[in-house]
Design a protein around this motif. Structure first.
Motif, PDB file in Angstrom:
ATOM      1  N   GLY A 186      67.422  74.900  87.905  1.00  0.00           N
ATOM      2  CA  GLY A 186      67.844  76.194  87.348  1.00  0.00           C
ATOM      3  C   GLY A 186      67.209  77.394  88.049  1.00  0.00           C
ATOM      4  O   GLY A 186      67.340  78.524  87.564  1.00  0.00           O
ATOM      5  N   LYS A 187      66.542  77.170  89.171  1.00  0.00           N
ATOM      6  CA  LYS A 187      65.843  78.275  89.861  1.00  0.00           C
ATOM      7  C   LYS A 187      66.828  79.355  90.315  1.00  0.00           C
ATOM      8  O   LYS A 187      66.609  80.547  90.073  1.00  0.00           O
ATOM      9  N   THR A 188      67.895  78.934  90.976  1.00  0.00           N
ATOM     10  CA  THR A 188      68.856  79.921  91.495  1.00  0.00           C
ATOM     11  C   THR A 188      69.587  80.627  90.354  1.00  0.00           C
ATOM     12  O   THR A 188      69.796  81.845  90.405  1.00  0.00           O
ATOM     13  N   THR A 189      69.951  79.884  89.310  1.00  0.00           N
ATOM     14  CA  THR A 189      70.618  80.512  88.157  1.00  0.00           C
ATOM     15  C   THR A 189      69.701  81.556  87.534  1.00  0.00           C
ATOM     16  O   THR A 189      70.145  82.656  87.182  1.00  0.00           O
ATOM     17  N   LEU A 190      68.405  81.222  87.433  1.00  0.00           N
ATOM     18  CA  LEU A 190      67.452  82.179  86.863  1.00  0.00           C
ATOM     19  C   LEU A 190      67.391  83.440  87.731  1.00  0.00           C
ATOM     20  O   LEU A 190      67.415  84.566  87.217  1.00  0.00           O
ATOM     21  N   MET A 191      67.349  83.260  89.049  1.00  0.00           N
ATOM     22  CA  MET A 191      67.288  84.432  89.937  1.00  0.00           C
ATOM     23  C   MET A 191      68.556  85.276  89.825  1.00  0.00           C
ATOM     24  O   MET A 191      68.503  86.505  89.874  1.00  0.00           O
ATOM     25  N   ARG A 192      69.693  84.608  89.687  1.00  0.00           N
ATOM     26  CA  ARG A 192      70.950  85.357  89.499  1.00  0.00           C
ATOM     27  C   ARG A 192      70.899  86.185  88.209  1.00  0.00           C
ATOM     28  O   ARG A 192      71.370  87.309  88.178  1.00  0.00           O
ATOM     29  N   LEU A 193      70.329  85.607  87.174  1.00  0.00           N
ATOM     30  CA  LEU A 193      70.200  86.346  85.908  1.00  0.00           C
ATOM     31  C   LEU A 193      69.258  87.539  86.072  1.00  0.00           C
ATOM     32  O   LEU A 193      69.509  88.632  85.557  1.00  0.00           O
ATOM     33  N   LEU A 194      68.169  87.325  86.795  1.00  0.00           N
ATOM     34  CA  LEU A 194      67.168  88.384  86.956  1.00  0.00           C
ATOM     35  C   LEU A 194      67.721  89.572  87.745  1.00  0.00           C
ATOM     36  O   LEU A 194      67.258  90.700  87.591  1.00  0.00           O
ATOM     37  N   LEU A 195      68.717  89.296  88.605  1.00  0.00           N
ATOM     38  CA  LEU A 195      69.250  90.361  89.474  1.00  0.00           C
ATOM     39  C   LEU A 195      70.611  90.881  89.003  1.00  0.00           C
ATOM     40  O   LEU A 195      71.264  91.647  89.719  1.00  0.00           O
ATOM     41  N   ALA A 209      50.964  81.734  96.591  1.00  0.00           N
ATOM     42  CA  ALA A 209      51.226  82.180  95.220  1.00  0.00           C
ATOM     43  C   ALA A 209      49.948  82.447  94.432  1.00  0.00           C
ATOM     44  O   ALA A 209      48.939  81.757  94.583  1.00  0.00           O
ATOM     45  N   ASP A 210      50.007  83.458  93.573  1.00  0.00           N
ATOM     46  CA  ASP A 210      48.939  83.688  92.599  1.00  0.00           C
ATOM     47  C   ASP A 210      49.208  82.868  91.344  1.00  0.00           C
ATOM     48  O   ASP A 210      48.280  82.463  90.653  1.00  0.00           O
ATOM     49  N   ARG A 211      50.483  82.674  91.039  1.00  0.00           N
ATOM     50  CA  ARG A 211      50.879  81.887  89.874  1.00  0.00           C
ATOM     51  C   ARG A 211      52.037  80.991  90.274  1.00  0.00           C
ATOM     52  O   ARG A 211      52.907  81.408  91.055  1.00  0.00           O
ATOM     53  N   ILE A 212      52.056  79.787  89.725  1.00  0.00           N
ATOM     54  CA  ILE A 212      53.185  78.881  89.982  1.00  0.00           C
ATOM     55  C   ILE A 212      53.738  78.423  88.632  1.00  0.00           C
ATOM     56  O   ILE A 212      53.019  77.848  87.826  1.00  0.00           O
ATOM     57  N   THR A 213      55.009  78.702  88.422  1.00  0.00           N
ATOM     58  CA  THR A 213      55.676  78.279  87.182  1.00  0.00           C
ATOM     59  C   THR A 213      56.637  77.140  87.505  1.00  0.00           C
ATOM     60  O   THR A 213      57.388  77.214  88.487  1.00  0.00           O
ATOM     61  N   VAL A 214      56.594  76.105  86.674  1.00  0.00           N
ATOM     62  CA  VAL A 214      57.457  74.944  86.912  1.00  0.00           C
ATOM     63  C   VAL A 214      58.665  75.019  85.985  1.00  0.00           C
ATOM     64  O   VAL A 214      58.534  75.249  84.778  1.00  0.00           O
ATOM     65  N   ILE A 215      59.823  74.814  86.573  1.00  0.00           N
ATOM     66  CA  ILE A 215      61.087  74.834  85.813  1.00  0.00           C
ATOM     67  C   ILE A 215      61.715  73.449  85.867  1.00  0.00           C
ATOM     68  O   ILE A 215      61.713  72.802  86.926  1.00  0.00           O
ATOM     69  N   ASN A 216      62.208  73.003  84.756  1.00  0.00           N
ATOM     70  CA  ASN A 216      62.934  71.735  84.726  1.00  0.00           C
ATOM     71  C   ASN A 216      64.029  71.843  83.666  1.00  0.00           C
ATOM     72  O   ASN A 216      63.792  72.364  82.568  1.00  0.00           O
ATOM     73  N   ALA A 217      65.211  71.372  84.011  1.00  0.00           N
ATOM     74  CA  ALA A 217      66.356  71.376  83.075  1.00  0.00           C
ATOM     75  C   ALA A 217      66.556  72.742  82.425  1.00  0.00           C
ATOM     76  O   ALA A 217      66.866  72.843  81.234  1.00  0.00           O
ATOM     77  N   GLY A 218      66.340  73.800  83.204  1.00  0.00           N
ATOM     78  CA  GLY A 218      66.619  75.153  82.716  1.00  0.00           C
ATOM     79  C   GLY A 218      65.555  75.748  81.830  1.00  0.00           C
ATOM     80  O   GLY A 218      65.780  76.786  81.200  1.00  0.00           O
ATOM     81  N   ARG A 219      64.375  75.084  81.748  1.00  0.00           N
ATOM     82  CA  ARG A 219      63.302  75.614  80.901  1.00  0.00           C
ATOM     83  C   ARG A 219      62.005  75.689  81.693  1.00  0.00           C
ATOM     84  O   ARG A 219      61.793  74.918  82.635  1.00  0.00           O
ATOM     85  N   VAL A 220      61.135  76.613  81.283  1.00  0.00           N
ATOM     86  CA  VAL A 220      59.781  76.644  81.849  1.00  0.00           C
ATOM     87  C   VAL A 220      58.993  75.548  81.152  1.00  0.00           C
ATOM     88  O   VAL A 220      58.894  75.525  79.921  1.00  0.00           O
ATOM     89  N   ILE A 221      58.458  74.617  81.948  1.00  0.00           N
ATOM     90  CA  ILE A 221      57.761  73.472  81.315  1.00  0.00           C
ATOM     91  C   ILE A 221      56.259  73.506  81.587  1.00  0.00           C
ATOM     92  O   ILE A 221      55.532  72.618  81.139  1.00  0.00           O
ATOM     93  N   GLY A 222      55.784  74.493  82.301  1.00  0.00           N
ATOM     94  CA  GLY A 222      54.344  74.581  82.528  1.00  0.00           C
ATOM     95  C   GLY A 222      54.040  75.362  83.779  1.00  0.00           C
ATOM     96  O   GLY A 222      54.931  75.977  84.384  1.00  0.00           O
ATOM     97  N   SER A 223      52.767  75.339  84.140  1.00  0.00           N
ATOM     98  CA  SER A 223      52.370  76.059  85.358  1.00  0.00           C
ATOM     99  C   SER A 223      51.416  75.184  86.156  1.00  0.00           C
ATOM    100  O   SER A 223      50.848  74.213  85.642  1.00  0.00           O
ATOM    101  N   LEU A 224      51.255  75.530  87.416  1.00  0.00           N
ATOM    102  CA  LEU A 224      50.360  74.792  88.315  1.00  0.00           C
ATOM    103  C   LEU A 224      49.297  75.741  88.828  1.00  0.00           C
ATOM    104  O   LEU A 224      49.549  76.942  88.988  1.00  0.00           O
ATOM    105  N   ASP A 225      48.129  75.179  89.108  1.00  0.00           N
ATOM    106  CA  ASP A 225      47.044  75.967  89.676  1.00  0.00           C
ATOM    107  C   ASP A 225      47.226  75.988  91.204  1.00  0.00           C
ATOM    108  O   ASP A 225      47.145  74.921  91.836  1.00  0.00           O
ATOM    109  N   PRO A 226      47.477  77.166  91.797  1.00  0.00           N
ATOM    110  CA  PRO A 226      47.706  77.203  93.254  1.00  0.00           C
ATOM    111  C   PRO A 226      46.523  76.639  94.046  1.00  0.00           C
ATOM    112  O   PRO A 226      46.689  76.151  95.161  1.00  0.00           O
TER     113      PRO A 226
END
Lengths: 251, 242
Positions: free
Chosen positions: B43-52, B203-220
């Motif tokens: 869902g990364k590209t769909t999210l970016m389309r929504l943001l723009l 990255a300063d922050r990394i957000t993980v997306i799966n199945a159209g939802r934010v499911i957590g973050s990673l430590d860069p």
């Protein structure tokens, strides 16, 4: 609007599609008419009779009336292809994503595309008249009589009105997200015009009216019927601008 | 805390076959590089389309500099640079003409365009292709041209979908440095990627997306970012199946 016009002009006038269509719309139609003129000069009486106005009344008025008839069909195809490309290529090439999130609105960009297209159509219309007159001299029609001037004016008007009548291609290319829907619509428009003309109600169908008007020397179609082209094309410009303004990349 | 440069809340936009975005909240602060990572189709590209504004959400909203994007003025959009899926590069125009076109569309004053285009041609090592039609560029150089068009006008918000796609290693380094420079200068940067080691570098922050939802973050700066990523995704998939 200035940014939109300048960027659209850059894209349009530097494209090979525009160059190729300009040549085909001017020299192509001109050479086709010139060849027919040559055929009339060399053919037997039975064949000559099939050439319509080119044979009777013949001369400059007949030549220019025939050119208007050819233009009403050929130019509609040419203008429709260019409009399909102009609007559909943004989807086909994927550049449409770059036309979002800008200080220039997409409705403005669509309007600029129409403006640039119509500016080019004026150039093509004048170029076609110049080419037709030049080829008329080359093929031995002699000095241009005063009686030919109304036919020259009709040729110019038919080409310009035909450009306006190709506008459904822009709308459908937008709705269909590509070139082919626009080209298909253009072909459909040509068929509709032919059916209307053959069916005898062409004067009331804006897509057929300019051709009938030119062929009949302005007699078969009233000015009111001819001017129906203006609201019809204005409606398609509005639909296209609205489609661009409300555009979503959902497919 | 200052207003986020980009803020999305409760974004929902779903399609057939359950693809889409389901209730995503996201912020990008000035001066930060925020990476979105996820598998293909997450869902990364769909999210970016929504943001723009390329897609309208069924629910939720997006703000840039505190303004809802549905009513954001020209000034707001002039400060945005983006590349989503395809570069803004017209094959019949040279690289320079494409960059000039991009600058005009972003509202850059005519007298500033020449110097700005020269600077970005040098920054992304495109000078040798300046007079070449973009239709004759390789895929990687075309991508670099699209990035140059998105970055040249010093945007305050940068949104890039898989920016290193098709780039060779030297191109990847050039883009990485260009983004770091802009973030240091105060731009908010949102990038999507599935190259975990690449985003971990910038990255300063990394957000993980799966199945159209934010499911957590990673430590860069984490030691095994790849393992952490797959643990998050597989756990989410298992929960989804149950």
């Amino acid at each position: 609007m200035i940014a939109a016009l300048s960027t659209e002009a850059d894209k349009f006038f530097r494209s090979r599609v525009t160059l190729a269509t300009t040549v085909m719309q001017t020299l192509g139609i001109g050479i086709l008419l010139g060849s027919m003129l040559l055929a009339v000069q060399r053919a037997d009486a039975q064949t000559i009779a099939k050439f319509g106005a080119l044979a009777n009344p013949g001369g400059w008025p007949g030549y220019l009336t025939s050119s208007s008839q050819v233009t009403a069909v050929a130019a509609l195809l040419g203008f429709g292809v260019v409009l399909s490309w102009l609007f559909g290529r943004e989807f086909a090439d994927g550049t449409i994503t770059g036309l979002f999130a800008l200080p220039v609105g997409r409705g403005t960009l669509a309007l600029a595309k129409v403006g640039i297209f119509f500016a080019w159509a004026v150039i093509v219309s004048i170029g076609l008249v110049v080419a037709l007159v030049g080829l008329g001299f080359v093929f031995g029609l002699g000095a241009l009589p005063m009686s030919a001037w109304p036919a020259i004016a009709r040729q110019l008007i038919v080409t310009l009105l035909t450009a306006l009548l190709a506008l459904p291609a822009a709308w459908v290319a937008t709705l269909g997200r590509g070139l082919l829907p626009g080209i298909g619509t253009t072909i459909g428009t040509v068929v509709l015009a032919q059916v209307a003309a053959i069916g005898g109600f062409g004067a009331w169908v804006p897509f057929a009216a300019p051709g009938l008007w030119a062929i009949s020397g302005g007699l078969a179609v009233s000015p009111g019927q001819l001017m129906l082209v203006v609201p019809v094309s204005a409606a398609f410009i509005t639909l296209t601008v609205l489609a661009w303004r409300r555009l979503q990349l959902d497919r | 805390m200052t207003e986020p440069r980009l803020r999305a809340e409760g974004l929902v936009r779903t399609f057939d076959r359950s693809a889409g975005i389901r209730g995503v909240d996201l912020t990008v602060q000035a001066g930060e590089i925020h990476a979105l990572v996820g598998l293909n189709g997450a869902g990364k590209t769909t999210l970016m389309r929504l943001l723009l504004g390329m897609l309208q959400p069924r629910a939720g909203f997006v703000e840039i500099e505190g303004l809802d994007i549905r009513v954001a003025p020209r000034r707001t959009w002039a400060g945005v640079g983006h590349l989503v899926e395809y570069p803004l590069a017209y094959g019949e125009l040279t690289s320079r003409a494409n960059l000039e076109l991009g600058a005009r569309l972003h509202g850059v004053a005519k007298e500033n365009i020449g110097a700005m285009v020269d600077a970005v041609l040098d920054e992304l090592n495109l000078r040798q292709y300046a007079s070449r039609r973009s239709g004759r560029l390789s895929l990687g150089n075309r991508q670099r041209l699209g990035l140059a068009s998105a970055l040249q006008h010093t945007p305050r918000l940068i949104v890039l979908d898989e920016p290193t796609n098709a780039l060779d290693p030297s191109g990847v380094i050039l883009v990485r440095e260009a983004l770091l420079r802009r973030a240091r200068a105060g731009a908010a940067v949102l990038v999507s990627s599935h190259h975990l080691d690449e985003v971990a570098r910038i990255a300063d922050r990394i957000t993980v997306i799966n199945a159209g939802r934010v499911i957590g973050s990673l430590d860069p700066g984490g030691v095994d970012i790849e393992r952490s990523f797959f643990e998050l995704v597989h756990t989410d998939d298992r929960v989804g199946v149950l």
